[in-house]
Scaffold this motif. Sequence first.
Motif: not given
Length: 238
Positions: A44-60
């Motif tokens: 759960x933590x790892x998946x949340x981090x993965x989504x966050x780090x991609x989103x933080x670049x402005x990417x989708x």
Amino acid sequence: MLSIKSVFWYLRQFVWLTNNLRETAKVKKLVTENPEEAEKRIWSDAESWAKYIVRSTGSTVKVVGEENLIKDRAVLVVSNHQGYFDIPVLMGNMGFPIGFVAKTDLEKFPFLSEWMKLIHCLFMDRDDMKQSLKIITEGIKQIKNGQSMVIFPEGTRNHGGPVAEFHAGSFKLATKAKAPIIPVTIDGSHRIMDRKWNIGKTEVILTIHKPIYTENLTKDEQADLHITVRETIAGALK
């Protein structure tokens, strides 16, 4: 030279990392106290981090072919390798726990390697044949025990160039474990972080192809798997 946008992005990641060191300690303690609960929390933590780090670049990330996923048994996910963000792109969008067969270089990053080990990643040195065979054997064992794995059979990032030849030995992870192969095409991840580590905003298209069931493949079909899967993956690139 890093762009100003990239410098600020790295500073934000440092702050995020500092704030999450306590969570890492809690999870590592939970592994010894309650392994089953730890597995759920780790992913759960790892998946949340993965989504966050991609989103933080402005990417989708746009996912195509989600209906081809298999979630009731362990699989081998086989993907092309475009860039530094391939791991978080896959982690955040496959929808089930996955471990990676990754380069030994990633084991040198303290925080990252700790979490990679927690999600059952294996670190392979392709220049060391004996060590590579050992890792493949360990990967087969993990898949047999119900842990889905991901491998990038090109062996290195192509940075958006043509898909390189696939290493045939990688596919033993599936054939020896009698596990389905899910070919996945990543298109655009190299634009999130370039060769000079600058951060960019883009859309990544993740194409999930129909699974290949390995149980009844002939010897010839097994021998050609690396060619068949590569053609499938490369065929979905623009």
